[in-house]
Design an enzyme around this catalytic site. Structure first.
Site, PDB file in Angstrom:
ATOM      1  N   HIS A   1      -1.843   7.743  -3.030  1.00  0.00           N
ATOM      2  CA  HIS A   1      -0.792   6.734  -2.846  1.00  0.00           C
ATOM      3  C   HIS A   1      -0.784   5.750  -4.022  1.00  0.00           C
ATOM      4  CE1 HIS A   1       0.487   8.145   0.938  1.00  0.00           C
ATOM      5  NE2 HIS A   1      -0.434   7.591   1.702  1.00  0.00           N
TER       6      HIS A   1
ATOM      7  N   SER B   1      -5.392   8.049   0.175  1.00  0.00           N
ATOM      8  CA  SER B   1      -4.909   6.732  -0.265  1.00  0.00           C
ATOM      9  C   SER B   1      -5.077   6.556  -1.777  1.00  0.00           C
ATOM     10  CB  SER B   1      -5.625   5.604   0.489  1.00  0.00           C
ATOM     11  OG  SER B   1      -7.022   5.741   0.409  1.00  0.00           O
TER      12      SER B   1
ATOM     13  N   CYS C   1      -9.659  10.605  -1.604  1.00  0.00           N
ATOM     14  CA  CYS C   1      -9.009  10.244  -0.350  1.00  0.00           C
ATOM     15  C   CYS C   1      -7.500  10.193  -0.606  1.00  0.00           C
ATOM     16  CB  CYS C   1      -9.519   8.896   0.120  1.00  0.00           C
ATOM     17  SG  CYS C   1      -8.699   8.254   1.595  1.00  0.00           S
TER      18      CYS C   1
ATOM     19  N   HIS D   1     -12.760   5.636  -4.233  1.00  0.00           N
ATOM     20  CA  HIS D   1     -13.473   4.687  -3.372  1.00  0.00           C
ATOM     21  C   HIS D   1     -14.406   5.355  -2.365  1.00  0.00           C
ATOM     22  CE1 HIS D   1      -9.876   5.746  -1.006  1.00  0.00           C
ATOM     23  NE2 HIS D   1     -10.633   5.536   0.042  1.00  0.00           N
TER      24      HIS D   1
ATOM     25  N   CYS E   1     -15.551   6.160   3.972  1.00  0.00           N
ATOM     26  CA  CYS E   1     -14.115   6.045   4.251  1.00  0.00           C
ATOM     27  C   CYS E   1     -13.691   6.967   5.398  1.00  0.00           C
ATOM     28  CB  CYS E   1     -13.286   6.337   2.995  1.00  0.00           C
ATOM     29  SG  CYS E   1     -11.513   6.058   3.251  1.00  0.00           S
TER      30      CYS E   1
END
Length: 354
Positions: free
Chosen positions: A59, A56, A54, A76, A183
């Site tokens: 990030h 994120s 993902c 995740h 997600c």
């Protein structure tokens, strides 16, 4: 995808397995042999069957504030099977098919008992934690050195999570498909159905055509949107977007006018709903300004910086426009089994029609 006899015999023991380890901020992951400790009270150890990346995760990978949390294991968005449970865990058992979720639901705090939010005060989203809640320790190690976690740390063959951050699902569901419901796909669908509560025949603009953006479009299509405008600077995403229900596409690089003006012209003064799925504050402003008076903007994108700011004019708010953010589409973890069942019904219907 049941556990093998060998896996079933690992209960209470340290498991040696492979994981993608990040040794320093921004460094490429290295596949290493690691050790995963048994779950403590209230925890569950699972074998990761499938995982994906993902944005994120990226990030966190580049976040300079995480310097003290290395080496660590990211990831995740995944699906797996319960290998063992810790003391006091009664809602999961060995062999259960599960989705790890990057946030939790204790079902007891003021937030969990409120219909207005899906943020749990006891198990909030916290990529900076790096350890388990119960004792502040990690369940991962490599050659005796602590390995820090991040979210579910699903870039490992085995991981340990609090049971409040897991969802048990129908074992008939294809794990390589429903992992996206842990997600990205849930975030997009929930933003439409749960957060916006979008009405049929609404006009929609979606900023950013990745998994989340496509899922927003799918949710809007199912909800009966009359027009779904996709916004992205990558034209190759437009063809795929048609399958998700997009009716129009706007490439900001193709016009000298601001993208919101292009959308206003396409949608007769603006759209009813706009969704920002990138995490770019300038796009959030454009999404807000793309709405007609009375329209709503839903922010799903996660910014790389916690102090990023956007500018809105009070007069735009006085015109009845609104803006709201949501994590995970606004779903509580207890909503997800029904979402998986909805997907399963679609799969069964498709198989029957064929």
């Amino acid at each position: 995808m049941a556990l093998s006899p060998e896996e079933a015999s690992t209960v209470g023991k340290v498991i040696s397995c492979k994981a993608a380890v990040i040794w320093a901020v921004g460094e490429a992951p290295v596949i290493e042999q690691i050790e995963v400790a048994p779950p403590e009270a209230g925890e569950v150890r699972i074998r990761i069957a499938y995982t994906s990346i993902c944005h994120s995760d990226l990030h966190v990978w580049k976040n300079q504030n995480t310097k003290g949390l290395h080496p660590r294991i990211l990831g995740h968005e995944a699906a797996g099977i319960v290998e063992s449970v810790g003391e006091g865990v009664t809602d999961f058992q060995q062999g259960d098919h599960v989705l790890p979720i990057f946030m939790g639901e204790c079902k007891l705090c003021a937030f969990c008992t409120s219909p207005k939010t899906n943020i749990c005060s006891n198990f909030p989203v916290n990529p900076m934690r790096g350890t388990r809640v119960i004792d502040g320790k990690s369940r991962f190690s490599i050659k005796g050195q602590t390995l820090y976690s991040c979210y579910g740390s699903t870039f490992s063959q085995y991981t340990v999570l609090e049971h409040q951050s897991l969802v048990k699902i129908n074992p008939a569901a294809e794990l390589d498909k429903v992992l996206l419901l842990s997600c990205g796909a849930s975030s997009g669908l929930g933003a439409v159905w749960k957060t916006a509560k979008m009405e049929p025949k609404s006009s929609v603009a979606v900023f950013g055509l990745g998994t989340v953006g496509y899922s927003v479009a799918e949710g809007a299509r199912v909800a009966g949107a009359s027009r779904i405008i996709g916004v992205d600077i990558n034209p190759s995403k437009f063809e795929l977007g048609k399958l998700s229900g997009f009716t129009d596409f706007v490439n900001p690089n193709d016009s000298e006018r601001p993208v919101e003006e292009v959308i206003q012209q396409l949608a007769n003064g603006g759209v009813d709903y706009s969704f920002e799925c990138v995490g770019n504050t300038k796009l959030m402003e454009s999404a807000f300004n793309s709405c007609k008076p009375g329209g709503s903007t839903i922010v799903l994108g996660v910014t790389a910086s916690r102090v990023a700011k956007m500018e809105l004019t009070p007069s735009s708010l006085l015109a009845g426009r609104s803006i709201v953010g949501c994590l995970y589409g606004g779903w509580k973890l207890s909503d997800i089994p029904d979402l998986v069942e909805r997907y399963q019904r679609k799969v069964r219907s498709s198989s029957h029609n064929n």
